[in-house]
Design a protein around this motif. Sequence first.
Motif, short mmCIF file in Angstrom:
data_model
loop_
_atom_site.label_atom_id
_atom_site.label_comp_id
_atom_site.label_asym_id
_atom_site.label_seq_id
_atom_site.Cartn_x
_atom_site.Cartn_y
_atom_site.Cartn_z
N THR A 174 0.57 -0.84 -0.11
CA THR A 174 -0.21 -0.35 0.26
C THR A 174 0.68 1.18 -0.08
OG1 THR A 174 -1.47 -1.38 1.10
CG2 THR A 174 -1.84 1.56 1.58
N LYS A 175 1.60 1.36 0.12
CA LYS A 175 3.16 2.45 0.66
C LYS A 175 2.76 2.18 -0.33
CE LYS A 175 7.04 4.54 3.25
NZ LYS A 175 8.02 4.09 4.53
N ALA A 176 4.02 1.32 -1.56
CA ALA A 176 4.21 1.79 -2.45
C ALA A 176 3.86 2.19 -3.59
CB ALA A 176 4.90 0.62 -2.76
N PHE A 177 3.06 1.67 -3.02
CA PHE A 177 1.28 1.62 -4.59
C PHE A 177 0.95 3.50 -4.36
CE2 PHE A 177 -2.61 1.82 -6.20
CZ PHE A 177 -2.90 1.29 -7.44
N ARG A 178 0.77 4.06 -2.67
CA ARG A 178 0.72 4.99 -2.78
C ARG A 178 1.78 6.50 -3.25
NH1 ARG A 178 -2.63 8.27 0.81
NH2 ARG A 178 -3.20 6.48 1.98
N GLN A 179 2.95 5.86 -3.14
CA GLN A 179 3.84 6.83 -3.46
C GLN A 179 4.12 6.97 -5.29
OE1 GLN A 179 7.04 4.77 -1.07
NE2 GLN A 179 7.40 6.11 0.22
N HIS A 180 3.71 5.67 -5.60
CA HIS A 180 3.99 5.46 -6.73
C HIS A 180 2.34 6.40 -7.72
CE1 HIS A 180 5.90 3.80 -10.43
NE2 HIS A 180 4.16 3.22 -11.04
N PHE A 181 1.23 5.75 -7.49
CA PHE A 181 0.38 6.31 -7.89
C PHE A 181 -0.51 7.03 -7.82
CE2 PHE A 181 0.75 2.05 -9.13
CZ PHE A 181 0.62 2.01 -10.66
N GLY A 182 -0.02 7.84 -6.68
CA GLY A 182 -0.80 9.05 -5.66
C GLY A 182 -1.96 8.80 -4.83
N HIS A 183 -2.18 7.28 -4.57
CA HIS A 183 -3.67 7.01 -4.70
C HIS A 183 -3.55 5.68 -4.14
CE1 HIS A 183 -4.32 6.15 -8.76
NE2 HIS A 183 -5.00 4.83 -8.11
N THR A 184 -4.05 4.61 -2.91
CA THR A 184 -4.18 3.54 -2.44
C THR A 184 -4.20 2.38 -2.95
OG1 THR A 184 -6.40 3.93 -1.21
CG2 THR A 184 -4.30 4.65 -0.09
N PRO A 185 -4.52 1.28 -3.63
CA PRO A 185 -4.55 0.42 -3.51
C PRO A 185 -6.54 0.06 -4.01
CG PRO A 185 -3.10 -0.88 -3.30
CD PRO A 185 -3.23 0.89 -2.26
N LYS A 186 -6.99 0.30 -2.39
CA LYS A 186 -8.59 0.40 -2.28
C LYS A 186 -9.03 1.38 -2.98
CE LYS A 186 -11.79 0.65 0.78
NZ LYS A 186 -12.77 1.16 0.63
N ASP A 187 -9.16 2.62 -3.17
CA ASP A 187 -9.25 3.68 -4.17
C ASP A 187 -9.16 3.45 -5.47
OD1 ASP A 187 -9.84 5.22 -1.91
OD2 ASP A 187 -7.81 6.29 -2.08
N HIS A 188 -8.14 2.74 -6.11
CA HIS A 188 -8.03 2.63 -7.24
C HIS A 188 -8.69 1.42 -7.62
CE1 HIS A 188 -5.06 2.77 -11.17
NE2 HIS A 188 -5.74 0.90 -11.12
N ARG A 189 -8.81 0.54 -6.88
CA ARG A 189 -10.21 -0.94 -7.58
C ARG A 189 -11.84 -0.24 -7.12
NH1 ARG A 189 -10.06 -6.01 -4.07
NH2 ARG A 189 -9.23 -7.27 -6.03
N ASP A 190 -11.96 1.01 -5.61
CA ASP A 190 -12.84 1.83 -6.34
C ASP A 190 -13.45 2.22 -7.50
OD1 ASP A 190 -13.24 -0.17 -3.66
OD2 ASP A 190 -12.94 1.57 -2.65
N HIS A 191 -13.10 3.36 -7.86
CA HIS A 191 -12.65 4.20 -9.26
C HIS A 191 -13.24 3.05 -10.01
CE1 HIS A 191 -12.65 7.93 -10.88
NE2 HIS A 191 -11.28 7.46 -11.70
#
Length: 319
Positions: free
Chosen positions: A302-319
């Motif tokens: 989650t930390k690496a994903f947020r740093q790379h994409f600017g949001h969390t894996p959960k936010d990415h999936r929900d969107h």
Amino acid sequence: MPPTYHVDTISVDTTSVDRPRADQLEYWCERISSFHCTANSRVLRPDDFQGRATCQRTRSYQLVTWGVSTPQWVQRTKRHIHTGPDERYRFVVTTRGTLALRHAGNQRMLTVGTGALFTTNTPFDLGVGSRHKGMILTMPRREIDHRLGRGALLNTEMDLTRGLGRLIHTSLVTLKTERHTLTATQFDRASQHLTDLVCLLALGDTQPPTSHAREIEIQIRQHIRGNARDPRLNTESIAQALGWSQRQIQTVLRQAGTTPSELIRQERLHYAQQQLENPANVHKTITQIAYESGFNSAHTFTKAFRQHFGHTPKDHRDH
């Protein structure tokens, strides 16, 4: 926050009496700069200038398509770079007319069916002729450096009339045509795929590397891409698999502006992104996807994903 997607279109016609010509030209140049970067811009025949441009953008990627009736000149200097640095890469394509690009000591004349990769963090001059149409795809620097190595293959003229090049050209046109039907995630995924294809074409259009270090770098990248999901993958295992020392691998990648751990992390994140967007994985938890992608914990993922994409894996999936 999940990614957001914007589409803006501007249109100028100096033959119209609705607005003063000078105001229209100033508006055009300011908006074009806002789409790309600060630069000097000048329309060479302002009396009968007509221009139209569309910008599709998210936080990570941008596609600008445009058409102009008369020649236009754009120059970005060291002063512009100092006050407004921008390390992203641009892939410029001519769809009608000609485009002259002077960048990093090289000059290219792009005609219909050709493209070139460049960065606006180096001074450049760009000029287009009458009745010109073109496209520029803007990509994060990390995505290009990760695939090609830092500063590699700039200004290489690429053929977009056949094979992989034609596929890239068709995909860019489709991305623009479908601009109002896309979501932010769809636009980013399509742009990321185009970035992959542009890098493949760039590698294919250059001579095989003569440097031994460059050969090692390419093999390292290929090995990491094929084995990133293995949680045991590290510098030591790469060295054992390829038959080189750990120090040699670290030195080669340092010269390319990256590290083994950075390449491994990026490949794992790209795989995880695909899994999060796959409807077939809706039953999988974030933790499952983290482990399947090669991460050793959901927190690290989650930390690496947020740093790379600017949001969390959960936010990415929900969107």
